[in-house]
Scaffold this active site. Structure first.
Site, PDB file in Angstrom:
ATOM      1  N   ASN A   1       0.810  -1.073  -0.054  1.00 31.23           N
ATOM      2  CA  ASN A   1       0.031  -0.040   0.065  1.00 31.23           C
ATOM      3  C   ASN A   1       0.990   1.075  -0.079  1.00 31.23           C
ATOM      4  O   ASN A   1       1.503   1.699   0.970  1.00 31.23           O
ATOM      5  CB  ASN A   1      -0.871   0.162   1.203  1.00 31.23           C
ATOM      6  CG  ASN A   1      -1.808   1.210   1.264  1.00 31.23           C
ATOM      7  OD1 ASN A   1      -1.822   1.958   0.547  1.00 31.23           O
ATOM      8  ND2 ASN A   1      -2.426   1.303   2.670  1.00 31.23           N
ATOM      9  N   TRP A   2       0.789   1.736  -1.049  1.00 29.23           N
ATOM     10  CA  TRP A   2       1.735   2.716  -1.304  1.00 29.23           C
ATOM     11  C   TRP A   2       1.341   4.198  -0.552  1.00 29.23           C
ATOM     12  O   TRP A   2       2.056   5.159  -0.589  1.00 29.23           O
ATOM     13  CB  TRP A   2       2.090   3.377  -2.794  1.00 29.23           C
ATOM     14  CG  TRP A   2       3.234   2.406  -3.340  1.00 29.23           C
ATOM     15  CD1 TRP A   2       3.652   1.290  -3.023  1.00 29.23           C
ATOM     16  CD2 TRP A   2       3.754   2.723  -4.543  1.00 29.23           C
ATOM     17  NE1 TRP A   2       4.688   0.818  -3.634  1.00 29.23           N
ATOM     18  CE2 TRP A   2       4.736   1.623  -4.788  1.00 29.23           C
ATOM     19  CE3 TRP A   2       3.865   3.793  -5.709  1.00 29.23           C
ATOM     20  CZ2 TRP A   2       5.725   1.653  -5.884  1.00 29.23           C
ATOM     21  CZ3 TRP A   2       4.600   3.533  -6.739  1.00 29.23           C
ATOM     22  CH2 TRP A   2       5.486   2.506  -6.910  1.00 29.23           C
ATOM     23  N   LYS A   3      -0.040   4.146  -0.156  1.00 29.94           N
ATOM     24  CA  LYS A   3      -0.633   5.376   0.364  1.00 29.94           C
ATOM     25  C   LYS A   3      -0.578   6.557  -0.410  1.00 29.94           C
ATOM     26  O   LYS A   3      -0.417   6.544  -1.665  1.00 29.94           O
ATOM     27  CB  LYS A   3       0.054   5.606   1.934  1.00 29.94           C
ATOM     28  CG  LYS A   3      -0.218   4.254   2.702  1.00 29.94           C
ATOM     29  CD  LYS A   3       0.219   4.409   4.165  1.00 29.94           C
ATOM     30  CE  LYS A   3      -0.249   3.018   4.769  1.00 29.94           C
ATOM     31  NZ  LYS A   3       0.210   3.033   6.253  1.00 29.94           N
ATOM     32  N   GLU A  50      -6.643   4.473   8.040  1.00 30.51           N
ATOM     33  CA  GLU A  50      -6.650   6.043   7.662  1.00 30.51           C
ATOM     34  C   GLU A  50      -7.818   6.326   7.117  1.00 30.51           C
ATOM     35  O   GLU A  50      -8.156   7.617   7.404  1.00 30.51           O
ATOM     36  CB  GLU A  50      -5.307   5.864   6.843  1.00 30.51           C
ATOM     37  CG  GLU A  50      -4.031   5.853   7.714  1.00 30.51           C
ATOM     38  CD  GLU A  50      -2.791   5.129   6.898  1.00 30.51           C
ATOM     39  OE1 GLU A  50      -2.713   5.274   5.637  1.00 30.51           O
ATOM     40  OE2 GLU A  50      -1.878   4.793   7.728  1.00 30.51           O
ATOM     41  N   GLY A  82       3.001  -1.074   4.162  1.00 33.24           N
ATOM     42  CA  GLY A  82       3.315   0.249   3.733  1.00 33.24           C
ATOM     43  C   GLY A  82       4.464   0.678   3.367  1.00 33.24           C
ATOM     44  O   GLY A  82       4.924   0.445   2.413  1.00 33.24           O
ATOM     45  N   GLU A 112      -4.798  -5.089  10.648  1.00 32.53           N
ATOM     46  CA  GLU A 112      -3.768  -3.938  10.940  1.00 32.53           C
ATOM     47  C   GLU A 112      -3.725  -3.267  12.417  1.00 32.53           C
ATOM     48  O   GLU A 112      -4.731  -2.396  12.240  1.00 32.53           O
ATOM     49  CB  GLU A 112      -3.711  -2.966   9.725  1.00 32.53           C
ATOM     50  CG  GLU A 112      -3.246  -3.706   8.533  1.00 32.53           C
ATOM     51  CD  GLU A 112      -2.745  -2.446   7.358  1.00 32.53           C
ATOM     52  OE1 GLU A 112      -1.744  -2.739   6.821  1.00 32.53           O
ATOM     53  OE2 GLU A 112      -3.536  -1.619   7.166  1.00 32.53           O
ATOM     54  N   GLY A 116       3.386   2.087  10.628  1.00 31.29           N
ATOM     55  CA  GLY A 116       4.392   3.403  10.670  1.00 31.29           C
ATOM     56  C   GLY A 116       5.150   3.648  11.979  1.00 31.29           C
ATOM     57  O   GLY A 116       5.646   4.721  11.889  1.00 31.29           O
ATOM     58  N   SER A 148       4.402  -2.280  10.080  1.00 32.58           N
ATOM     59  CA  SER A 148       5.545  -2.407  10.379  1.00 32.58           C
ATOM     60  C   SER A 148       5.914  -3.757  10.026  1.00 32.58           C
ATOM     61  O   SER A 148       6.948  -4.232  10.509  1.00 32.58           O
ATOM     62  CB  SER A 148       5.829  -1.730  11.759  1.00 32.58           C
ATOM     63  OG  SER A 148       5.726  -0.820  12.109  1.00 32.58           O
ATOM     64  N   HIS A 186      -9.268   0.865   5.045  1.00 33.48           N
ATOM     65  CA  HIS A 186      -8.063   1.236   5.792  1.00 33.48           C
ATOM     66  C   HIS A 186      -8.248   1.781   6.904  1.00 33.48           C
ATOM     67  O   HIS A 186      -9.128   2.909   7.085  1.00 33.48           O
ATOM     68  CB  HIS A 186      -7.204   1.645   4.937  1.00 33.48           C
ATOM     69  CG  HIS A 186      -5.596   1.701   5.424  1.00 33.48           C
ATOM     70  ND1 HIS A 186      -5.119   2.677   6.413  1.00 33.48           N
ATOM     71  CD2 HIS A 186      -4.823   0.898   5.252  1.00 33.48           C
ATOM     72  CE1 HIS A 186      -3.919   2.432   6.688  1.00 33.48           C
ATOM     73  NE2 HIS A 186      -3.501   1.203   5.884  1.00 33.48           N
TER      74      HIS A 186
HETATM   75  P1  13P Z   1       3.429   0.368   7.400  1.00 33.55           P
HETATM   76  O1  13P Z   1       4.003  -0.980   6.787  1.00 33.55           O
HETATM   77  O2  13P Z   1       4.152   1.487   6.735  1.00 33.55           O
HETATM   78  O3  13P Z   1       3.530   0.049   8.952  1.00 33.55           O
HETATM   79  O4  13P Z   1       2.168   0.632   6.995  1.00 33.55           O
HETATM   80  C1  13P Z   1       1.128  -0.392   7.209  1.00 33.55           C
HETATM   81  C2  13P Z   1      -0.300   0.029   6.479  1.00 33.55           C
HETATM   82  O5  13P Z   1      -0.766   0.541   6.785  1.00 33.55           O
HETATM   83  C3  13P Z   1      -0.361  -1.078   5.270  1.00 33.55           C
HETATM   84  O6  13P Z   1      -1.883  -0.632   4.918  1.00 33.55           O
END
Ligand code: 13P
Length: 249
Positions: free
Chosen positions: A11-13, A95, A230, A163, A169, A209, A93
């Site tokens: 997931n590149w966000k 977020e 991420g 998650e 993150g 993470s 997600h």
């Molecule tokens: P990270 O791998 O950066 O912790 O993010 C996880 C995430 O939210 C993937 O959707």
């Protein structure tokens, strides 16, 4: 016993540029026939170009609107994602749930939209830190699963991503015991609702993470069928390590 093929999803966000498509080309070159499925979900403007690379890396969206089309400025429908070459979409997600106030019902509607467009729905769940500290992680996730997964879910149309919000993150990861407890709980919840024959086909990703350094031990955990990644999905060198760990799991 049901064998579930592992899935490494990135997931590149809200990150990346068109130049970052080189990372996908590098992955396609490094893994011509990986022993796991690989999906990258870039920002929507990059989906067509990424899909046009036509390698083993499949492309997904990060969100979709519940409707197929209409007056919804700035939104993207599942049908538009599919037309651009996506085969999957992340819905729910944390977020999106936090930034856009998405409820379980909203996520449920979006998952149905994904299916309508022929996309794999990657439905996200996970507790916040206070909920885990209070000992409520299982009940919170149980509620999210009940509300966010539509009737009709199968291993063909749905993947669940657990998650924990506090692990995203932050470099923090639950203990392997806690991941196993949650994933076993999710399998039990889906078995109760959908029956073992269906529940056992639905893949469960762990997200939060995940790095090349911890991927192998996470993939070895009970009922972990892959990862939603991420930060470590942005560079082929990092994500390649995670793909390799999934393929060996
Ligand atoms: P990270 O791998 O950066 O912790 O993010 C996880 C995430 O939210 C993937 O959707």
């Amino acid at each position: 016993m049901t064998t579930r093929r592992k899935l490494a999803a990135g997931n590149w966000k809200m990150n990346g540029t068109q130049a970052a498509l080189a990372e996908i080309s590098a992955l396609n070159a490094a893994f011509p026939a990986p022993a796991c499925d690989v999906i990258i979900c870039p920002p929507a403007p990059f989906i067509s170009a990424m899909a046009a690379l036509k390698g083993v890396v499949k492309v997904g969206g990060q969100d979709c609107h519940a409707n197929a089309s209409g007056a919804h400025t700035g939104d993207v429908s599942a049908e538009i994602l599919a037309d651009a070459g996506a085969t999957a979409v992340i819905v729910g997600h944390s977020e999106r749930r936090a930034d856009h106030g998405e409820s379980d019902q909203t996520v449920n509607d979006k998952a149905q939209a994904a299916w309508r467009a022929g996309l794999l729905a990657i439905i996200c769940v996970g507790e916040v830190e206070d909920e885990r500290t209070a000992g409520n992680a299982l009940s919170i996730v149980g509620g999210q699963l009940a509300g966010s997964i539509p009737d009709g879910a199968t291993g063909e149309n749905t993947v669940i991503a657990y998650e924990p919000v506090w692990a995203i993150g932050t470099g923090l990861v639950p203990t392997l015991k806690d991941i196993a407890e949650m994933h076993d709980f999710m399998r039990a919840e889906l078995t109760t609702r959908f029956g073992a024959d269906v529940a056992n086909t639905i893949r469960f990703l762990y997200g939060g993470s995940v790095k090349p350094t911890n991927a192998a031990e996470i993939f070895a955990v009970s009922n972990v069928d892959g990862a939603l990644v991420g930060g470590a999905s942005l560079k082929a060198a990092d994500f390649g390590g995670i793909i390799a760990a999934a393929a060996n799991a």
